[in-house]
Design an enzyme around this catalytic site. Sequence first.
Site, PDB file in Angstrom:
ATOM      1  N   ASP A  88       2.336  16.300   1.368  1.00  0.00           N
ATOM      2  CA  ASP A  88       1.027  15.963   0.802  1.00  0.00           C
ATOM      3  C   ASP A  88      -0.115  16.519   1.647  1.00  0.00           C
ATOM      4  O   ASP A  88       0.101  17.042   2.745  1.00  0.00           O
ATOM      5  CB  ASP A  88       0.903  14.437   0.638  1.00  0.00           C
ATOM      6  CG  ASP A  88       1.328  13.663   1.879  1.00  0.00           C
ATOM      7  OD1 ASP A  88       1.418  14.273   2.962  1.00  0.00           O
ATOM      8  OD2 ASP A  88       1.553  12.448   1.770  1.00  0.00           O
ATOM      9  N   ASN A 159       1.914   0.017   2.334  1.00  0.00           N
ATOM     10  CA  ASN A 159       2.030  -0.522   0.967  1.00  0.00           C
ATOM     11  C   ASN A 159       3.228   0.062   0.228  1.00  0.00           C
ATOM     12  O   ASN A 159       3.335  -0.036  -0.987  1.00  0.00           O
ATOM     13  CB  ASN A 159       0.739  -0.268   0.179  1.00  0.00           C
ATOM     14  CG  ASN A 159       0.443   1.220   0.008  1.00  0.00           C
ATOM     15  OD1 ASN A 159       1.219   2.062   0.464  1.00  0.00           O
ATOM     16  ND2 ASN A 159      -0.660   1.548  -0.635  1.00  0.00           N
ATOM     17  N   HIS A 161       4.079   3.261  -0.044  1.00  0.00           N
ATOM     18  CA  HIS A 161       3.959   4.585  -0.673  1.00  0.00           C
ATOM     19  C   HIS A 161       4.860   5.600   0.024  1.00  0.00           C
ATOM     20  O   HIS A 161       5.194   5.460   1.193  1.00  0.00           O
ATOM     21  CB  HIS A 161       2.502   5.057  -0.753  1.00  0.00           C
ATOM     22  CG  HIS A 161       1.864   5.458   0.538  1.00  0.00           C
ATOM     23  ND1 HIS A 161       0.592   5.077   0.895  1.00  0.00           N
ATOM     24  CD2 HIS A 161       2.297   6.237   1.559  1.00  0.00           C
ATOM     25  CE1 HIS A 161       0.280   5.613   2.066  1.00  0.00           C
ATOM     26  NE2 HIS A 161       1.299   6.304   2.492  1.00  0.00           N
ATOM     27  N   GLU A 166       1.195   6.319  -4.633  1.00  0.00           N
ATOM     28  CA  GLU A 166       0.734   4.963  -4.364  1.00  0.00           C
ATOM     29  C   GLU A 166       1.369   3.965  -5.329  1.00  0.00           C
ATOM     30  O   GLU A 166       1.853   4.352  -6.399  1.00  0.00           O
ATOM     31  CB  GLU A 166      -0.792   4.910  -4.531  1.00  0.00           C
ATOM     32  CG  GLU A 166      -1.552   5.817  -3.572  1.00  0.00           C
ATOM     33  CD  GLU A 166      -1.642   5.240  -2.153  1.00  0.00           C
ATOM     34  OE1 GLU A 166      -0.780   4.443  -1.755  1.00  0.00           O
ATOM     35  OE2 GLU A 166      -2.599   5.605  -1.450  1.00  0.00           O
TER      36      GLU A 166
HETATM   37  C1  GLP Z   1       0.237   8.808   5.061  1.00  0.00           C
HETATM   38  C2  GLP Z   1       1.133   9.942   4.587  1.00  0.00           C
HETATM   39  C3  GLP Z   1       2.535   9.462   4.344  1.00  0.00           C
HETATM   40  C4  GLP Z   1       2.997   8.689   5.565  1.00  0.00           C
HETATM   41  C5  GLP Z   1       2.167   7.448   5.699  1.00  0.00           C
HETATM   42  C6  GLP Z   1       2.527   6.575   6.872  1.00  0.00           C
HETATM   43  O1  GLP Z   1      -0.323   8.123   4.008  1.00  0.00           O
HETATM   44  N1  GLP Z   1       0.647  10.562   3.406  1.00  0.00           N
HETATM   45  O2  GLP Z   1       3.368  10.570   4.057  1.00  0.00           O
HETATM   46  O3  GLP Z   1       4.345   8.364   5.445  1.00  0.00           O
HETATM   47  O4  GLP Z   1       0.818   7.843   5.851  1.00  0.00           O
HETATM   48  O5  GLP Z   1       1.746   6.904   7.982  1.00  0.00           O
HETATM   49  P1  GLP Z   1       2.050   6.429   9.450  1.00  0.00           P
HETATM   50  O6  GLP Z   1       3.285   7.159   9.851  1.00  0.00           O
HETATM   51  O7  GLP Z   1       0.865   6.893  10.249  1.00  0.00           O
HETATM   52  O8  GLP Z   1       2.211   4.971   9.417  1.00  0.00           O
END
Ligand code: GLP
Length: 272
Positions: A88, A159, A161, A166
């Site tokens: 993404d 959440n 995702h 989402e």
């Molecule tokens: C972002 C990314 C996700 C990732 C998530 C968790 O939203 N788009 O791909 O898995 O955050 O982030 P973190 O690893 O900082 O908790």
Amino acid sequence: MQEPKLAVPSRRLETPAGEVLIFSNAEQASAIAAARVAAIIRLLTSTNGKAVVGLPTGGTPVEFYKGLVAKHRAGELSFRDVTTYNLDEYYPISPCDPQSYRSYMHRHLFANLDIAPNHAHVLDGSVPEPFVAEHCRMYEHWIEADGGLDLQVLGIGRNGHIGFNEPSDVSSDEARATRTRLVSLHPVTRADAALDFGGEERNVPPHALTMGIGTILAARSIVVLAFGSNKAQALAGALSGSVSATLPASLLQTVGGRVTWFVDESAAADLK
Ligand code: GLP
């Protein structure tokens, strides 16, 4: 990164969403996940001549990437025959913005090993709006032309995702059919991202480009990393709660036989 002394998980669970390897801390889990992914890449490149790998961003995979880079520097891993596709990217954002996922990937991985620039793909957050849908279609087309994803590495949001897919009230079949597209970010995701954007939620881009859940689930194998107590609730729901687009990671249960989870004890706190 030091190889952890304990090279085995402290617990191992079989769940509907796949095998879960629980480590006492995130550093150990990251090191073992990096070793596992390096082994998969070596096997794929030696048997098929190439490996096609989907990659995540966020805080979670930073140590994992350090592990891959350390293996490369030790002469144990090459990305010469590897093609990567990131999950993404924010939208809109310049690829040169230090907060873009393109910059993140350059800093944490691409600049530190031998991947060819035209094999390291990240969705482009600077594409003009009328061409976004076409850009997303092309991304799917490139993945397909490369033979599909051999391996997808994933993190999960607080959440639940995956990528930037989402929580949503569509049916799970509809969610499973989603492909790379433009989405709006959930308030929880924008709040979590605010720290990276000067602490201000209003600085977080409102949208993102993301591989769809269908794109992710089509990978021939999937590795998920989840660390810290703020992931515990989402993790428990994803592994054995009901399969629903309201918790996107729960859709991994539909391909559980192909998924391995590397988690730490804090993230596993709510698992039975
Ligand atoms: C972002 C990314 C996700 C990732 C998530 C968790 O939203 N788009 O791909 O898995 O955050 O982030 P973190 O690893 O900082 O908790």
